[in-house]
Scaffold this motif. Structure first.
Motif, PDB file in Angstrom:
ATOM      1  N   ALA A 100       0.821  -1.203   0.000  1.00  0.00           N
ATOM      2  CA  ALA A 100       0.000   0.000   0.000  1.00  0.00           C
ATOM      3  C   ALA A 100       0.855   1.253   0.000  1.00  0.00           C
ATOM      4  N   GLN A 101       1.897   1.254   0.811  1.00  0.00           N
ATOM      5  CA  GLN A 101       2.766   2.419   0.883  1.00  0.00           C
ATOM      6  C   GLN A 101       3.490   2.650  -0.438  1.00  0.00           C
ATOM      7  N   GLN A 102       3.943   1.585  -1.071  1.00  0.00           N
ATOM      8  CA  GLN A 102       4.699   1.720  -2.306  1.00  0.00           C
ATOM      9  C   GLN A 102       3.818   2.099  -3.490  1.00  0.00           C
ATOM     10  N   GLN A 103       2.550   1.656  -3.478  1.00  0.00           N
ATOM     11  CA  GLN A 103       1.709   1.849  -4.648  1.00  0.00           C
ATOM     12  C   GLN A 103       0.894   3.133  -4.603  1.00  0.00           C
ATOM     13  N   VAL A 104       1.229   4.047  -3.705  1.00  0.00           N
ATOM     14  CA  VAL A 104       0.611   5.361  -3.714  1.00  0.00           C
ATOM     15  C   VAL A 104       0.952   6.061  -5.028  1.00  0.00           C
ATOM     16  N   ALA A 105      -0.051   6.632  -5.680  1.00  0.00           N
ATOM     17  CA  ALA A 105       0.158   7.292  -6.973  1.00  0.00           C
ATOM     18  C   ALA A 105       1.201   8.385  -6.837  1.00  0.00           C
ATOM     19  N   GLY A 106       2.145   8.388  -7.767  1.00  0.00           N
ATOM     20  CA  GLY A 106       3.195   9.387  -7.742  1.00  0.00           C
ATOM     21  C   GLY A 106       4.319   9.102  -6.773  1.00  0.00           C
ATOM     22  N   SER A 107       4.350   7.911  -6.191  1.00  0.00           N
ATOM     23  CA  SER A 107       5.415   7.561  -5.259  1.00  0.00           C
ATOM     24  C   SER A 107       6.701   7.260  -6.027  1.00  0.00           C
ATOM     25  N   PRO A 108       7.873   7.399  -5.383  1.00  0.00           N
ATOM     26  CA  PRO A 108       9.125   7.063  -6.060  1.00  0.00           C
ATOM     27  C   PRO A 108       9.142   5.636  -6.591  1.00  0.00           C
ATOM     28  N   TYR A 109       8.550   4.705  -5.856  1.00  0.00           N
ATOM     29  CA  TYR A 109       8.498   3.295  -6.263  1.00  0.00           C
ATOM     30  C   TYR A 109       7.814   3.162  -7.618  1.00  0.00           C
ATOM     31  N   LEU A 110       6.649   3.787  -7.766  1.00  0.00           N
ATOM     32  CA  LEU A 110       5.924   3.686  -9.035  1.00  0.00           C
ATOM     33  C   LEU A 110       6.527   4.573 -10.110  1.00  0.00           C
ATOM     34  N   ASN A 111       7.047   5.717  -9.734  1.00  0.00           N
ATOM     35  CA  ASN A 111       7.617   6.613 -10.743  1.00  0.00           C
ATOM     36  C   ASN A 111       8.894   6.058 -11.354  1.00  0.00           C
ATOM     37  N   PHE A 112       9.684   5.346 -10.564  1.00  0.00           N
ATOM     38  CA  PHE A 112      10.850   4.655 -11.117  1.00  0.00           C
ATOM     39  C   PHE A 112      10.411   3.696 -12.218  1.00  0.00           C
ATOM     40  N   GLN A 113       9.358   2.920 -11.951  1.00  0.00           N
ATOM     41  CA  GLN A 113       8.841   1.974 -12.937  1.00  0.00           C
ATOM     42  C   GLN A 113       8.238   2.712 -14.137  1.00  0.00           C
ATOM     43  N   THR A 114       7.522   3.794 -13.858  1.00  0.00           N
ATOM     44  CA  THR A 114       6.855   4.537 -14.923  1.00  0.00           C
ATOM     45  C   THR A 114       7.852   5.094 -15.933  1.00  0.00           C
ATOM     46  N   ARG A 115       8.942   5.651 -15.445  1.00  0.00           N
ATOM     47  CA  ARG A 115       9.935   6.240 -16.352  1.00  0.00           C
ATOM     48  C   ARG A 115      10.482   5.175 -17.314  1.00  0.00           C
ATOM     49  N   MET A 410      15.174  -2.659 -20.624  1.00  0.00           N
ATOM     50  CA  MET A 410      15.006  -1.648 -19.578  1.00  0.00           C
ATOM     51  C   MET A 410      16.166  -0.659 -19.613  1.00  0.00           C
ATOM     52  N   ASN A 411      17.372  -1.168 -19.756  1.00  0.00           N
ATOM     53  CA  ASN A 411      18.543  -0.295 -19.774  1.00  0.00           C
ATOM     54  C   ASN A 411      18.605   0.568 -21.034  1.00  0.00           C
ATOM     55  N   ARG A 412      18.083   0.041 -22.150  1.00  0.00           N
ATOM     56  CA  ARG A 412      17.991   0.879 -23.345  1.00  0.00           C
ATOM     57  C   ARG A 412      17.075   2.066 -23.073  1.00  0.00           C
ATOM     58  N   GLY A 413      16.005   1.799 -22.347  1.00  0.00           N
ATOM     59  CA  GLY A 413      15.112   2.887 -21.967  1.00  0.00           C
ATOM     60  C   GLY A 413      15.774   3.859 -21.011  1.00  0.00           C
ATOM     61  N   VAL A 414      16.478   3.332 -20.002  1.00  0.00           N
ATOM     62  CA  VAL A 414      17.175   4.191 -19.036  1.00  0.00           C
ATOM     63  C   VAL A 414      18.166   5.104 -19.751  1.00  0.00           C
ATOM     64  N   TYR A 415      18.818   4.593 -20.775  1.00  0.00           N
ATOM     65  CA  TYR A 415      19.814   5.372 -21.521  1.00  0.00           C
ATOM     66  C   TYR A 415      19.208   6.646 -22.100  1.00  0.00           C
ATOM     67  N   THR A 416      17.912   6.621 -22.427  1.00  0.00           N
ATOM     68  CA  THR A 416      17.260   7.779 -23.039  1.00  0.00           C
ATOM     69  C   THR A 416      16.782   8.802 -22.019  1.00  0.00           C
ATOM     70  N   LEU A 417      16.828   8.451 -20.745  1.00  0.00           N
ATOM     71  CA  LEU A 417      16.271   9.323 -19.705  1.00  0.00           C
ATOM     72  C   LEU A 417      17.283  10.377 -19.244  1.00  0.00           C
ATOM     73  N   LYS A 418      16.782  11.558 -18.993  1.00  0.00           N
ATOM     74  CA  LYS A 418      17.586  12.619 -18.409  1.00  0.00           C
ATOM     75  C   LYS A 418      17.217  12.756 -16.931  1.00  0.00           C
ATOM     76  N   ASP A 419      18.158  13.216 -16.157  1.00  0.00           N
ATOM     77  CA  ASP A 419      17.875  13.458 -14.738  1.00  0.00           C
ATOM     78  C   ASP A 419      16.815  14.553 -14.615  1.00  0.00           C
ATOM     79  N   ILE A 420      15.937  14.391 -13.626  1.00  0.00           N
ATOM     80  CA  ILE A 420      14.860  15.361 -13.392  1.00  0.00           C
ATOM     81  C   ILE A 420      15.287  16.282 -12.252  1.00  0.00           C
ATOM     82  N   PRO A 421      15.265  17.606 -12.457  1.00  0.00           N
ATOM     83  CA  PRO A 421      15.586  18.527 -11.366  1.00  0.00           C
ATOM     84  C   PRO A 421      14.619  18.343 -10.199  1.00  0.00           C
ATOM     85  N   LEU A 422      15.123  18.400  -8.997  1.00  0.00           N
ATOM     86  CA  LEU A 422      14.281  18.178  -7.818  1.00  0.00           C
ATOM     87  C   LEU A 422      13.194  19.228  -7.681  1.00  0.00           C
TER      88      LEU A 422
END
Length: 425
Positions: A100-115, A410-422
């Protein structure tokens, strides 16, 4: 949090699912608690029967041996069942609280997967046939935007449970309402939908290739869903609750498909027919303590399955690896016909001596820094003889190759990602 993908009709479309032919021990409690307790206890009882009989054979005459052995075995079985049930209930509560804690919408756990999922979706769009993947919309049920709104196309729905922005016991309860809000917006602005097939997925998918669907005008083309082994409407433990919502006048419980809202690909009209029932049933189930207790964490999936049956929506329930939507390695050893890999199950590769040589489990990726600077995933090393999964199943070349290709994608996808400013929000 829910994902919806759109695809053009002329020739193609397909994705997501989950195979439950083999359920790993450390996950079985979280997803099949009501169904697996008996099997765990049974295995333990058989062990005690053997030990008890051997002990009494040494101490008593044959005439008394059997009666005493049976008495001791029954007592031991009762104690073992009680201990097992208590231990599994504690573990279930811990697993569900963590989930329940991890699957909160917009949580780091789900956003890592979403990216990663959205990055691999764009990779699939660039493949032959990927032009049929017309658009992508993330449905975010949250009171305010999150850190991904500038990276992932997002529709924000107003949650029925605002407390779920931080933590709540069952964040999935908002999903039917969020999807209904999306379709209400579509009615006002039809340009939000750019294709006749709409495909709902979740965050922990990896797009391996484009989903292919037939023309939506083809009346023989049924909506596609995924058969989940832990959704069992006809099971003795669930039947009485199912009849609360699917009375005998509707037909046998076998009419209810063993599926859930993701992955599912349906035409717009079919979604519009199913969603009101899904939302109403989910609300009814949530208000009934017996239904909540019996159906557990997957009760919203049962609501969707009931909605399909009550709306007389006939679906394609092809099993993996022939299912077009997903496979679930390591439970599935090959990609087959699936467009996506669903990494719901953790994988541990052990060598012939039982030492772990590689592992991947999404539940270890929960840190807040992971959603802003997404890391590469470690690939499995070259396969050696004698390797086995954590449940003892041999790691064959097919499974090793499937896991390796999924991680590489997954890593091919990660390669395309840019860091997000906090400061992004």
């Amino acid at each position: 949090m829910t994902r919806r993908v759109q695809a053009h009709s002329p020739k193609y479309f397909a994705v997501h699912g989950a195979t439950n032919r083999r359920v790993y021990t450390f996950l079985a409690v979280g997803f099949t608690i009501g169904l697996c307790l008996g099997y765990v206890a049974m295995g333990t009882v058989h062990a005690f029967l053997a030990i008890g009989a051997e002990k009494h054979h040494q101490e008593q005459p044959a005439a008394e041996q059997q009666e005493a052995a049976l008495a001791d075995a029954n007592l031991a079985a009762q104690r073992q069942q009680q201990q097992q049930a208590a231990a599994e209930q504690q573990l279930l509560e811990a697993v569900e609280k963590e989930a329940a804690q991890q699957q909160v919408a917009g949580s780091p756990y789900l956003n890592f997967q979403t990216r990663i999922m959205y990055a691999t979706f764009k990779l699939a769009q660039a493949m032959p046939g990927g032009e049929k993947l017309a658009a992508f919309t993330r449905i975010l049920h949250r009171t305010e935007n999150d850190i991904l709104v500038n990276e992932v196309p997002t529709f924000r729905a107003n949650p029925q449970h605002p407390e779920c922005d931080e933590w709540c016991e069952y964040p999935v309860a908002d999903r039917p309402s969020a999807v209904r809000q999306f379709f209400n917006a579509v009615k006002k602005d039809p340009t939000m939908v750019q294709a006749p097939w709409l495909y709902m997925i979740e965050t922990d998918y990896v797009w391996m290739k484009p989903l292919q669907m037939p023309p939506a005008e083809d009346t023989s083309a049924r909506p596609i869903v995924f058969p989940f082994g832990y959704i069992q409407p006809t099971h003795a433990n669930a039947a009485a609750v199912m009849r609360k919502y699917y009375p005998e006048t509707q037909g046998p419980l076998s009419n209810i498909p063993n599926t859930g809202p993701a992955p599912a690909v349906m035409r717009v009209a079919e979604w519009l027919k199913v969603i009101p029932l899904w939302e109403a049933l989910a609300d009814q189930i949530e208000k009934d303590p017996e239904s909540v207790k019996v159906l557990g964490w997957v009760r919203e999936m049962y609501a969707f399955s009931l909605a399909l049956a009550l709306s007389h929506t006939t679906v394609d329930l092809t099993e993996a690896p022939k299912n077009k939507l997903i496979v679930q390695p390591p439970a599935d050893h090959v990609l087959g016909d699936a467009a996506c890999a669903h990494y719901t199950w953790g994988a541990i590769f052990n060598d012939k001596d039982g030492h772990a040589v590689w592992s991947f489990d999404k539940r270890t990726y929960t840190g807040k820094e992971l959603e802003t600077k997404t890391p590469y995933i470690t690939e499995p090393p070259p396969l050696l003889d004698g390797w086995r999964l954590q449940d003892g199943v041999p790691v064959d070349p097919e499974l090793h190759g499937t896991m390796l290709e999924m991680i590489r994608q997954m890593n091919r996808g990660v390669y395309t990602l840019k860091d997000i400013p906090l400061t992004t929000k």
